[in-house]
Design a protein around this motif. Structure first.
Motif, PDB file in Angstrom:
ATOM      1  N   PRO A   1       0.838  -1.208   0.000  1.00  0.00           N
ATOM      2  CA  PRO A   1       0.000   0.000   0.000  1.00  0.00           C
ATOM      3  C   PRO A   1       0.868   1.251   0.000  1.00  0.00           C
ATOM      4  O   PRO A   1       1.982   1.257   0.523  1.00  0.00           O
ATOM      5  CB  PRO A   1      -0.799  -0.130   1.294  1.00  0.00           C
ATOM      6  CG  PRO A   1       0.013  -1.023   2.173  1.00  0.00           C
ATOM      7  CD  PRO A   1       0.752  -1.939   1.240  1.00  0.00           C
ATOM      8  N   ALA A   2       0.312   2.295  -0.600  1.00  0.00           N
ATOM      9  CA  ALA A   2       1.027   3.567  -0.625  1.00  0.00           C
ATOM     10  C   ALA A   2       1.136   4.094   0.801  1.00  0.00           C
ATOM     11  O   ALA A   2       0.198   3.953   1.592  1.00  0.00           O
ATOM     12  CB  ALA A   2       0.293   4.562  -1.503  1.00  0.00           C
ATOM     13  N   PRO A   3       2.237   4.685   1.137  1.00  0.00           N
ATOM     14  CA  PRO A   3       2.384   5.192   2.501  1.00  0.00           C
ATOM     15  C   PRO A   3       1.387   6.319   2.759  1.00  0.00           C
ATOM     16  O   PRO A   3       1.079   7.109   1.866  1.00  0.00           O
ATOM     17  CB  PRO A   3       3.831   5.687   2.547  1.00  0.00           C
ATOM     18  CG  PRO A   3       4.215   5.905   1.132  1.00  0.00           C
ATOM     19  CD  PRO A   3       3.392   4.947   0.322  1.00  0.00           C
ATOM     20  N   LYS A   4       0.853   6.381   3.983  1.00  0.00           N
ATOM     21  CA  LYS A   4      -0.104   7.420   4.343  1.00  0.00           C
ATOM     22  C   LYS A   4       0.614   8.757   4.424  1.00  0.00           C
ATOM     23  O   LYS A   4       1.737   8.844   4.925  1.00  0.00           O
ATOM     24  CB  LYS A   4      -0.763   7.103   5.673  1.00  0.00           C
ATOM     25  CG  LYS A   4      -1.773   5.991   5.600  1.00  0.00           C
ATOM     26  CD  LYS A   4      -2.551   5.924   6.883  1.00  0.00           C
ATOM     27  CE  LYS A   4      -3.689   4.941   6.762  1.00  0.00           C
ATOM     28  NZ  LYS A   4      -4.540   4.956   7.942  1.00  0.00           N
ATOM     29  N   LEU A   5      -0.075   9.762   3.921  1.00  0.00           N
ATOM     30  CA  LEU A   5       0.478  11.108   3.979  1.00  0.00           C
ATOM     31  C   LEU A   5       0.297  11.670   5.381  1.00  0.00           C
ATOM     32  O   LEU A   5      -0.688  11.362   6.056  1.00  0.00           O
ATOM     33  CB  LEU A   5      -0.231  12.011   2.970  1.00  0.00           C
ATOM     34  CG  LEU A   5      -0.023  11.676   1.491  1.00  0.00           C
ATOM     35  CD1 LEU A   5      -0.903  12.569   0.625  1.00  0.00           C
ATOM     36  CD2 LEU A   5       1.422  11.834   1.100  1.00  0.00           C
ATOM     37  N   PRO A   6       1.193  12.527   5.791  1.00  0.00           N
ATOM     38  CA  PRO A   6       1.008  13.196   7.082  1.00  0.00           C
ATOM     39  C   PRO A   6      -0.255  14.065   7.049  1.00  0.00           C
ATOM     40  O   PRO A   6      -0.725  14.482   5.986  1.00  0.00           O
ATOM     41  CB  PRO A   6       2.265  14.057   7.238  1.00  0.00           C
ATOM     42  CG  PRO A   6       3.250  13.502   6.276  1.00  0.00           C
ATOM     43  CD  PRO A   6       2.469  12.847   5.190  1.00  0.00           C
ATOM     44  N   LYS A   7      -0.804  14.354   8.216  1.00  0.00           N
ATOM     45  CA  LYS A   7      -2.064  15.097   8.309  1.00  0.00           C
ATOM     46  C   LYS A   7      -1.991  16.458   7.632  1.00  0.00           C
ATOM     47  O   LYS A   7      -2.940  16.885   6.984  1.00  0.00           O
ATOM     48  CB  LYS A   7      -2.473  15.266   9.773  1.00  0.00           C
ATOM     49  CG  LYS A   7      -2.927  13.986  10.420  1.00  0.00           C
ATOM     50  CD  LYS A   7      -3.349  14.234  11.861  1.00  0.00           C
ATOM     51  CE  LYS A   7      -3.758  12.926  12.520  1.00  0.00           C
ATOM     52  NZ  LYS A   7      -4.161  13.115  13.913  1.00  0.00           N
ATOM     53  N   ASP A   8      -0.857  17.124   7.756  1.00  0.00           N
ATOM     54  CA  ASP A   8      -0.753  18.449   7.148  1.00  0.00           C
ATOM     55  C   ASP A   8      -0.792  18.371   5.620  1.00  0.00           C
ATOM     56  O   ASP A   8      -1.389  19.225   4.961  1.00  0.00           O
ATOM     57  CB  ASP A   8       0.494  19.190   7.639  1.00  0.00           C
ATOM     58  CG  ASP A   8       1.788  18.457   7.347  1.00  0.00           C
ATOM     59  OD1 ASP A   8       1.728  17.236   7.091  1.00  0.00           O
ATOM     60  OD2 ASP A   8       2.865  19.102   7.378  1.00  0.00           O
ATOM     61  N   GLN A   9      -0.211  17.334   5.053  1.00  0.00           N
ATOM     62  CA  GLN A   9      -0.251  17.178   3.597  1.00  0.00           C
ATOM     63  C   GLN A   9      -1.656  16.809   3.128  1.00  0.00           C
ATOM     64  O   GLN A   9      -2.099  17.259   2.076  1.00  0.00           O
ATOM     65  CB  GLN A   9       0.760  16.132   3.142  1.00  0.00           C
ATOM     66  CG  GLN A   9       2.186  16.613   3.244  1.00  0.00           C
ATOM     67  CD  GLN A   9       3.184  15.602   2.687  1.00  0.00           C
ATOM     68  OE1 GLN A   9       2.808  14.534   2.219  1.00  0.00           O
ATOM     69  NE2 GLN A   9       4.464  15.953   2.758  1.00  0.00           N
ATOM     70  N   VAL A  10      -2.362  15.999   3.914  1.00  0.00           N
ATOM     71  CA  VAL A  10      -3.744  15.665   3.572  1.00  0.00           C
ATOM     72  C   VAL A  10      -4.589  16.930   3.594  1.00  0.00           C
ATOM     73  O   VAL A  10      -5.410  17.179   2.694  1.00  0.00           O
ATOM     74  CB  VAL A  10      -4.309  14.599   4.555  1.00  0.00           C
ATOM     75  CG1 VAL A  10      -5.795  14.393   4.346  1.00  0.00           C
ATOM     76  CG2 VAL A  10      -3.554  13.289   4.414  1.00  0.00           C
ATOM     77  N   LEU A  11      -4.418  17.760   4.612  1.00  0.00           N
ATOM     78  CA  LEU A  11      -5.161  19.015   4.726  1.00  0.00           C
ATOM     79  C   LEU A  11      -4.852  19.944   3.554  1.00  0.00           C
ATOM     80  O   LEU A  11      -5.757  20.537   2.958  1.00  0.00           O
ATOM     81  CB  LEU A  11      -4.820  19.687   6.060  1.00  0.00           C
ATOM     82  CG  LEU A  11      -5.563  20.984   6.374  1.00  0.00           C
ATOM     83  CD1 LEU A  11      -7.070  20.738   6.407  1.00  0.00           C
ATOM     84  CD2 LEU A  11      -5.089  21.563   7.693  1.00  0.00           C
ATOM     85  N   LEU A  12      -3.576  20.048   3.192  1.00  0.00           N
ATOM     86  CA  LEU A  12      -3.191  20.888   2.049  1.00  0.00           C
ATOM     87  C   LEU A  12      -3.812  20.370   0.750  1.00  0.00           C
ATOM     88  O   LEU A  12      -4.245  21.157  -0.102  1.00  0.00           O
ATOM     89  CB  LEU A  12      -1.666  20.964   1.923  1.00  0.00           C
ATOM     90  CG  LEU A  12      -0.953  21.806   2.981  1.00  0.00           C
ATOM     91  CD1 LEU A  12       0.555  21.623   2.868  1.00  0.00           C
ATOM     92  CD2 LEU A  12      -1.343  23.273   2.838  1.00  0.00           C
ATOM     93  N   ALA A  13      -3.876  19.053   0.584  1.00  0.00           N
ATOM     94  CA  ALA A  13      -4.493  18.480  -0.618  1.00  0.00           C
ATOM     95  C   ALA A  13      -5.976  18.797  -0.655  1.00  0.00           C
ATOM     96  O   ALA A  13      -6.528  19.121  -1.718  1.00  0.00           O
ATOM     97  CB  ALA A  13      -4.262  16.969  -0.658  1.00  0.00           C
ATOM     98  N   GLU A  14      -6.654  18.760   0.492  1.00  0.00           N
ATOM     99  CA  GLU A  14      -8.082  19.096   0.539  1.00  0.00           C
ATOM    100  C   GLU A  14      -8.301  20.560   0.184  1.00  0.00           C
ATOM    101  O   GLU A  14      -9.227  20.899  -0.562  1.00  0.00           O
ATOM    102  CB  GLU A  14      -8.658  18.785   1.925  1.00  0.00           C
ATOM    103  CG  GLU A  14      -8.755  17.304   2.215  1.00  0.00           C
ATOM    104  CD  GLU A  14      -9.183  17.017   3.651  1.00  0.00           C
ATOM    105  OE1 GLU A  14      -9.436  17.966   4.436  1.00  0.00           O
ATOM    106  OE2 GLU A  14      -9.259  15.824   3.992  1.00  0.00           O
ATOM    107  N   ILE A  15      -7.458  21.429   0.712  1.00  0.00           N
ATOM    108  CA  ILE A  15      -7.557  22.862   0.400  1.00  0.00           C
ATOM    109  C   ILE A  15      -7.347  23.084  -1.092  1.00  0.00           C
ATOM    110  O   ILE A  15      -8.071  23.840  -1.742  1.00  0.00           O
ATOM    111  CB  ILE A  15      -6.547  23.674   1.242  1.00  0.00           C
ATOM    112  CG1 ILE A  15      -6.929  23.605   2.727  1.00  0.00           C
ATOM    113  CG2 ILE A  15      -6.463  25.108   0.757  1.00  0.00           C
ATOM    114  CD1 ILE A  15      -5.878  24.176   3.665  1.00  0.00           C
ATOM    115  N   ARG A  16      -6.358  22.407  -1.660  1.00  0.00           N
ATOM    116  CA  ARG A  16      -6.093  22.525  -3.100  1.00  0.00           C
ATOM    117  C   ARG A  16      -7.314  22.113  -3.908  1.00  0.00           C
ATOM    118  O   ARG A  16      -7.704  22.781  -4.862  1.00  0.00           O
ATOM    119  CB  ARG A  16      -4.887  21.658  -3.477  1.00  0.00           C
ATOM    120  CG  ARG A  16      -4.550  21.700  -4.967  1.00  0.00           C
ATOM    121  CD  ARG A  16      -3.672  20.554  -5.385  1.00  0.00           C
ATOM    122  NE  ARG A  16      -4.412  19.311  -5.166  1.00  0.00           N
ATOM    123  CZ  ARG A  16      -3.833  18.155  -4.841  1.00  0.00           C
ATOM    124  NH1 ARG A  16      -2.540  18.072  -4.705  1.00  0.00           N
ATOM    125  NH2 ARG A  16      -4.556  17.074  -4.657  1.00  0.00           N
TER     126      ARG A  16
END
Length: 138
Positions: free
Chosen positions: A114-129
């Motif tokens: 499985p692909a490694p989980k992104l850190p929470k801050d990167q997930v949040l930045l992706a949602e904002i994008r």
């Protein structure tokens, strides 16, 4: 021209190929020794002391006791030598098959990981994008 040749000769693929050829040659010598010095004597012992290296059919000349003498006397089919080389080939083919099989298994394991989980801050930045992209489309 000399510079281009130097770049060509020192490319990673060329060096890898050269290393592969050298290792392949050493591996071939090792397999020959295993067949000639280990496997063929065991097969000869099992079959009643038959020496495969001295098995031949003499087609011309007076009958000779050894392969070398038969070759000097005329046309000779050295089928014992062929059997030895056939066993060499089968061993090399089997080892290469096992190596390729192992490499394919490792490749499948890497693909299935499985692909490694992104850190929470990167997930949040992706949602904002993604939200900003949706707003721009409207």
């Amino acid at each position: 021209m000399l510079q281009e040749f130097k770049e060509f000769a020192l490319k990673g693929n060329m060096v890898d190929l050269a290393i592969g050829v050298i290792i392949g040659g050493a591996f071939g010598g090792l397999v020959q020794s295993v067949v000639k010095d280990v496997i063929m004597p065991i097969i000869g012992l099992i079959t009643g002391g038959i020496d495969f290296s001295n098995m031949f059919i003499q087609l011309s000349g007076a009958p000779q006791p050894t392969l070398d003498a038969a070759r000097e006397a005329g046309a000779t089919i050295a089928y014992g030598n062929f059997l030895t080389l056939l066993i060499n080939f089968l061993i090399i083919a089997w080892v290469l098959f096992l190596v390729v099989k192992m490499m394919n298994r490792l490749k499948r394991q890497e693909e299935a990981a499985p692909a490694p989980k992104l850190p929470k801050d990167q997930v949040l930045l992706a949602e904002i994008r993604d939200l900003l992209a949706k707003q721009q489309q409207k």
